[in-house]
Design a protein around this motif. Structure first.
Motif, PDB file in Angstrom:
ATOM      1  N   GLY A   1      11.786  56.062 -22.562  1.00  0.00           N
ATOM      2  CA  GLY A   1      10.450  56.201 -22.004  1.00  0.00           C
ATOM      3  C   GLY A   1       9.895  57.606 -22.047  1.00  0.00           C
ATOM      4  O   GLY A   1       8.684  57.793 -21.846  1.00  0.00           O
ATOM      5  N   ILE A   2      10.749  58.611 -22.294  1.00  0.00           N
ATOM      6  CA  ILE A   2      10.248  59.981 -22.372  1.00  0.00           C
ATOM      7  C   ILE A   2      10.349  60.562 -23.779  1.00  0.00           C
ATOM      8  O   ILE A   2       9.926  61.697 -24.012  1.00  0.00           O
ATOM      9  CB  ILE A   2      10.982  60.897 -21.368  1.00  0.00           C
ATOM     10  N   LEU A   3      10.901  59.798 -24.716  1.00  0.00           N
ATOM     11  CA  LEU A   3      10.969  60.267 -26.103  1.00  0.00           C
ATOM     12  C   LEU A   3       9.638  60.028 -26.806  1.00  0.00           C
ATOM     13  O   LEU A   3       8.956  59.033 -26.537  1.00  0.00           O
ATOM     14  CB  LEU A   3      12.075  59.531 -26.859  1.00  0.00           C
ATOM     15  N   PRO A   4       9.229  60.921 -27.716  1.00  0.00           N
ATOM     16  CA  PRO A   4       7.988  60.697 -28.463  1.00  0.00           C
ATOM     17  C   PRO A   4       8.142  59.548 -29.448  1.00  0.00           C
ATOM     18  O   PRO A   4       9.260  59.250 -29.891  1.00  0.00           O
ATOM     19  CB  PRO A   4       7.778  62.031 -29.203  1.00  0.00           C
ATOM     20  N   PRO A   5       7.039  58.864 -29.792  1.00  0.00           N
ATOM     21  CA  PRO A   5       7.142  57.769 -30.773  1.00  0.00           C
ATOM     22  C   PRO A   5       7.516  58.301 -32.148  1.00  0.00           C
ATOM     23  O   PRO A   5       7.389  59.501 -32.429  1.00  0.00           O
ATOM     24  CB  PRO A   5       5.742  57.147 -30.763  1.00  0.00           C
ATOM     25  N   LEU A   6       7.968  57.420 -32.995  1.00  0.00           N
ATOM     26  CA  LEU A   6       8.335  57.795 -34.359  1.00  0.00           C
ATOM     27  C   LEU A   6       7.102  58.197 -35.153  1.00  0.00           C
ATOM     28  O   LEU A   6       6.031  57.594 -35.017  1.00  0.00           O
ATOM     29  CB  LEU A   6       9.024  56.627 -35.063  1.00  0.00           C
ATOM     30  N   SER A   7       7.238  59.211 -35.995  1.00  0.00           N
ATOM     31  CA  SER A   7       6.179  59.544 -36.943  1.00  0.00           C
ATOM     32  C   SER A   7       6.167  58.483 -38.047  1.00  0.00           C
ATOM     33  O   SER A   7       7.132  57.718 -38.186  1.00  0.00           O
ATOM     34  CB  SER A   7       6.429  60.928 -37.544  1.00  0.00           C
TER      35      SER A   7
ATOM     36  N   GLN B   1       7.518  43.456 -38.676  1.00  0.00           N
ATOM     37  CA  GLN B   1       7.006  44.488 -37.784  1.00  0.00           C
ATOM     38  C   GLN B   1       7.627  45.834 -38.119  1.00  0.00           C
ATOM     39  O   GLN B   1       8.844  45.992 -38.107  1.00  0.00           O
ATOM     40  CB  GLN B   1       7.294  44.129 -36.326  1.00  0.00           C
ATOM     41  N   MET B   2       6.769  46.818 -38.407  1.00  0.00           N
ATOM     42  CA  MET B   2       7.241  48.169 -38.658  1.00  0.00           C
ATOM     43  C   MET B   2       7.734  48.779 -37.347  1.00  0.00           C
ATOM     44  O   MET B   2       7.081  48.667 -36.307  1.00  0.00           O
ATOM     45  CB  MET B   2       6.111  49.028 -39.234  1.00  0.00           C
ATOM     46  N   LYS B   3       8.885  49.406 -37.392  1.00  0.00           N
ATOM     47  CA  LYS B   3       9.463  50.009 -36.195  1.00  0.00           C
ATOM     48  C   LYS B   3       8.650  51.234 -35.785  1.00  0.00           C
ATOM     49  O   LYS B   3       8.390  52.109 -36.601  1.00  0.00           O
ATOM     50  CB  LYS B   3      10.921  50.415 -36.436  1.00  0.00           C
ATOM     51  N   ARG B   4       8.243  51.286 -34.525  1.00  0.00           N
ATOM     52  CA  ARG B   4       7.538  52.448 -34.002  1.00  0.00           C
ATOM     53  C   ARG B   4       8.262  53.037 -32.801  1.00  0.00           C
ATOM     54  O   ARG B   4       7.994  54.175 -32.434  1.00  0.00           O
ATOM     55  CB  ARG B   4       6.104  52.070 -33.598  1.00  0.00           C
ATOM     56  N   ARG B   5       9.138  52.250 -32.173  1.00  0.00           N
ATOM     57  CA  ARG B   5       9.914  52.761 -31.042  1.00  0.00           C
ATOM     58  C   ARG B   5      11.237  53.324 -31.563  1.00  0.00           C
ATOM     59  O   ARG B   5      11.831  52.788 -32.481  1.00  0.00           O
ATOM     60  CB  ARG B   5      10.213  51.656 -30.027  1.00  0.00           C
ATOM     61  N   ARG B   6      11.670  54.390 -30.944  1.00  0.00           N
ATOM     62  CA  ARG B   6      12.970  54.938 -31.317  1.00  0.00           C
ATOM     63  C   ARG B   6      14.067  53.962 -30.896  1.00  0.00           C
ATOM     64  O   ARG B   6      14.044  53.440 -29.789  1.00  0.00           O
ATOM     65  CB  ARG B   6      13.191  56.309 -30.651  1.00  0.00           C
TER      66      ARG B   6
ATOM     67  N   SER C   1      24.158  53.875 -37.332  1.00  0.00           N
ATOM     68  CA  SER C   1      23.052  53.876 -38.280  1.00  0.00           C
ATOM     69  C   SER C   1      21.866  53.075 -37.745  1.00  0.00           C
ATOM     70  O   SER C   1      20.710  53.429 -37.996  1.00  0.00           O
ATOM     71  CB  SER C   1      23.499  53.307 -39.634  1.00  0.00           C
ATOM     72  N   LEU C   2      22.134  51.999 -37.013  1.00  0.00           N
ATOM     73  CA  LEU C   2      21.047  51.236 -36.404  1.00  0.00           C
ATOM     74  C   LEU C   2      20.332  52.060 -35.340  1.00  0.00           C
ATOM     75  O   LEU C   2      19.195  51.762 -34.987  1.00  0.00           O
ATOM     76  CB  LEU C   2      21.593  49.946 -35.788  1.00  0.00           C
ATOM     77  N   ALA C   3      20.999  53.102 -34.829  1.00  0.00           N
ATOM     78  CA  ALA C   3      20.381  54.009 -33.858  1.00  0.00           C
ATOM     79  C   ALA C   3      19.776  55.235 -34.526  1.00  0.00           C
ATOM     80  O   ALA C   3      19.394  56.180 -33.831  1.00  0.00           O
ATOM     81  CB  ALA C   3      21.415  54.439 -32.826  1.00  0.00           C
ATOM     82  N   HIS C   4      19.673  55.254 -35.844  1.00  0.00           N
ATOM     83  CA  HIS C   4      19.151  56.409 -36.576  1.00  0.00           C
ATOM     84  C   HIS C   4      17.786  56.836 -36.029  1.00  0.00           C
ATOM     85  O   HIS C   4      16.890  56.005 -35.829  1.00  0.00           O
ATOM     86  CB  HIS C   4      19.037  56.055 -38.059  1.00  0.00           C
ATOM     87  N   LEU C   5      17.648  58.132 -35.755  1.00  0.00           N
ATOM     88  CA  LEU C   5      16.435  58.737 -35.187  1.00  0.00           C
ATOM     89  C   LEU C   5      16.150  58.224 -33.782  1.00  0.00           C
ATOM     90  O   LEU C   5      15.019  58.332 -33.291  1.00  0.00           O
ATOM     91  CB  LEU C   5      15.223  58.513 -36.098  1.00  0.00           C
TER      92      LEU C   5
ATOM     93  N   PRO D   1      15.142  70.918 -40.607  1.00  0.00           N
ATOM     94  CA  PRO D   1      15.385  70.341 -39.279  1.00  0.00           C
ATOM     95  C   PRO D   1      14.123  69.704 -38.695  1.00  0.00           C
ATOM     96  O   PRO D   1      13.001  70.092 -39.024  1.00  0.00           O
ATOM     97  CB  PRO D   1      15.821  71.551 -38.439  1.00  0.00           C
ATOM     98  N   ARG D   2      14.331  68.734 -37.815  1.00  0.00           N
ATOM     99  CA  ARG D   2      13.207  68.112 -37.103  1.00  0.00           C
ATOM    100  C   ARG D   2      13.180  68.554 -35.644  1.00  0.00           C
ATOM    101  O   ARG D   2      12.118  68.580 -35.043  1.00  0.00           O
ATOM    102  CB  ARG D   2      13.336  66.586 -37.169  1.00  0.00           C
ATOM    103  N   THR D   3      14.360  68.839 -35.099  1.00  0.00           N
ATOM    104  CA  THR D   3      14.459  69.266 -33.702  1.00  0.00           C
ATOM    105  C   THR D   3      15.409  70.453 -33.613  1.00  0.00           C
ATOM    106  O   THR D   3      16.097  70.807 -34.578  1.00  0.00           O
ATOM    107  CB  THR D   3      15.000  68.128 -32.814  1.00  0.00           C
ATOM    108  N   ASN D   4      15.458  71.061 -32.427  1.00  0.00           N
ATOM    109  CA  ASN D   4      16.359  72.192 -32.231  1.00  0.00           C
ATOM    110  C   ASN D   4      17.816  71.789 -32.420  1.00  0.00           C
ATOM    111  O   ASN D   4      18.639  72.592 -32.861  1.00  0.00           O
ATOM    112  CB  ASN D   4      16.169  72.764 -30.824  1.00  0.00           C
ATOM    113  N   ALA D   5      18.160  70.551 -32.085  1.00  0.00           N
ATOM    114  CA  ALA D   5      19.544  70.104 -32.207  1.00  0.00           C
ATOM    115  C   ALA D   5      20.022  70.103 -33.651  1.00  0.00           C
ATOM    116  O   ALA D   5      21.225  70.138 -33.906  1.00  0.00           O
ATOM    117  CB  ALA D   5      19.699  68.704 -31.603  1.00  0.00           C
TER     118      ALA D   5
END
Length: 502
Positions: free
Chosen positions: A231-237, A258-263, A290-294, A426-430
């Motif tokens: 609920g606090i993560l940004p949606p997928l680009s 349905q295209m995935k938009r939720r992480r 892998s199913l949890a990718h991004l 990179p996409r994030t600091n991690a």
């Protein structure tokens, strides 16, 4: 004459071009499929025979040879049924072979001639777009294929309708693109009473994509906190949504186009096997990581997982990919996940509580926590103790900040990181490392001195040192600071696990 129909073989998230070559020759009638077919492909003979019979056609009394080229590439799956059937129709002159040359064909055939869905249609559609061809696929997956963009999609419900379209008697309508996945509700941070330190760690983890381990007694709210993270993560680009949807497509979990938009948020049970978690099996499929990718991979009751299963996560967490090696294939799946883990401090869960702790404390705690290897713990950026919740905590009014307010701060921090790392990988600091990390996270002089002293006192590894810098960079981003300061380093160090003394 040899009739040729284009299809694909799936290797991880890659669709490799395959030619279905059909030859009819005189001799004792038989039906042979060659080219390293697996059991499902070899069984296509009977499905194709029955499907053609269902629409009033019969196999010619000849020697039918099907070659799947290239012959040294393993062929797996039932999606070769439809290209084999169309190749036979082209070989006997029932359909125009030249017309079929402009399409990539995938689909499983039922005995009554219906065209059933099969995993990987989105990958096949993207491959067809790259080859400047159209795609013939099952009607149930036409919306999924339409996400590939400018590609002609023939989505047929059955073999008879497709045959009529190819003959020009009845045309199939173009499938509409599938809708984006709707937003889903979930637990909100207003439901969490107390636990301010844990909520702060959860916000930092969300802002920078960091791994998080929560340790505390049963009922402290660890699972609730983890379930609040989506609920606090940004949606997928859009680009990320395509990556996630490709994994879902090859795993066969993309429903309704349905295209995935939720992480993704995956929470496997602690009895999960190694192939279930990292991928593999008789027919190699992506695992939970892998199913949890991004998205988020939540491992509750962390020490209850098998030791070998947990250690298999070490390399994917570092590289963002997982490689599954087999004697005849080597597949790579994406695995850029955010690991959120929860555990009790000991088997009874009440270490430190004299009234509830078992008689083996504190030895039971050392034995229980030793089930998780040090190298895996070293890959977790944030370690936080979640205290038990008292009756007084439960009687408190709801906190003033819910997931919506925290999500806004997380979104601002993520936008800063997107601008910072644009074009650098990179996409994030991690994910920052090497020269990039040195350039963006070098602390000021007081921060550098604190980090040097703490590294010696806490015996931080090189990996741990860099992870502290990444977390400090995220804390600075949440505060809107340009430079990493001493206060950011101090808070990052407070979330770091201290190595036990020998």
């Amino acid at each position: 004459m040899v009739a040729i129909v284009s299809t694909v073989a799936y290797l991880g998230l890659e669709a490799r071009a395959v030619e279905v070559q059909v030859q009819l020759a005189t001799g004792i009638p038989r039906f042979v499929i060659v080219g390293l077919p697996d059991k499902a492909v070899a069984e296509s003979r009977e499905r194709v025979r029955a499907a053609l019979s269902a629409i009033g056609l019969a196999l010619p009394p000849k020697v039918i040879t099907i070659n799947l080229s290239p012959a040294d590439l393993p062929k797996e799956g039932s999606h070769f049924d439809l290209p084999i059937a169309l190749g036979l129709l082209a070989a006997v002159g029932a359909v125009d072979a030249e017309m079929l040359s402009h399409y990539v064909v995938v689909g499983e055939l039922s005995l009554d001639g219906r065209i059933a869905g099969s995993p990987g249609v989105l990958l096949a559609a993207l491959h067809a777009a790259q080859e400047d061809k159209g795609l013939i696929c099952p009607a149930a997956q036409g919306a999924e294929a339409a996400w590939a963009g400018e590609v002609e999609v023939l989505a047929a419900p059955d073999l008879l309708a497709l045959f009529a379209h190819l003959k020009g008697t009845t045309l199939l309508p173009a499938p509409p693109p599938g809708e984006a996945e709707p937003a889903a509700g979930g637990p909100d941070l207003v439901q969490v009473k107390g636990q301010e330190v844990a909520k702060r760690a959860l916000e930092i983890a969300a802002a920078g994509g960091h791994n998080l381990l929560m340790s505390g007694p049963p009922g402290a709210g660890k699972s609730l906190l983890a379930s609040c993270l989506p609920g606090i993560l940004p949606p997928l680009s859009p680009a990320e949504a395509l990556e996630v949807s490709m994994v879902a497509s090859v795993a066969g979990t993309m429903e309704g186009g349905q295209m995935k938009r939720r992480r993704p948020f995956r929470a496997p049970h602690h009895s999960a096997s190694m192939p279930a978690l990292v991928g593999g099996g008789l027919k190699v499929r992506p695992g939970e990581i892998s199913l949890a990718h991004l998205g988020v991979l939540f491992l509750d009751e962390l020490p209850e997982f098998q030791r070998a299963v947990l250690d298999s996560l070490r390399q994917p967490l570092e590289t963002g990919t997982v490689s599954v090696a087999r004697a005849n294939s080597h597949l790579t799946f994406p695995a850029r996940v955010q690991l959120i883990a929860a555990m009790n401090p000991c088997r009874c869960g009440h270490l430190g509580d004299a009234a509830l702790a078992c008689t083996r404390a504190p030895r039971c705690a050392a034995d229980y926590q030793a089930r998780v290897s040090g190298p895996l713990l070293d890959r977790i950026d944030l370690h936080v103790e979640v205290a038990g919740v008292s009756a007084a905590d439960l009687s408190l009014p709801p906190p003033s900040e819910g997931s919506t307010v925290v999500a806004e701060r997380v979104a601002r921090a993520r936008s800063v990181q997107t601008a910072r790392y644009n074009g650098h990988g990179p996409r994030t600091n991690a994910e920052a490392d090497g020269d990039i990390l040195d350039a963006v996270a070098t602390p000021d002089e007081p921060g550098r001195k604190l980090l040097a002293d703490a590294s010696a006192a806490m015996r931080l590894s090189a990996r741990g040192y860099h992870r502290v810098l990444r977390v400090a960079r995220t804390i600075a981003d949440l505060a809107g600071a340009e430079t990493v300061g001493r206060i950011h380093i101090a808070e990052a160090l407070s979330y770091r696990r201290v190595a036990p003394r020998a």
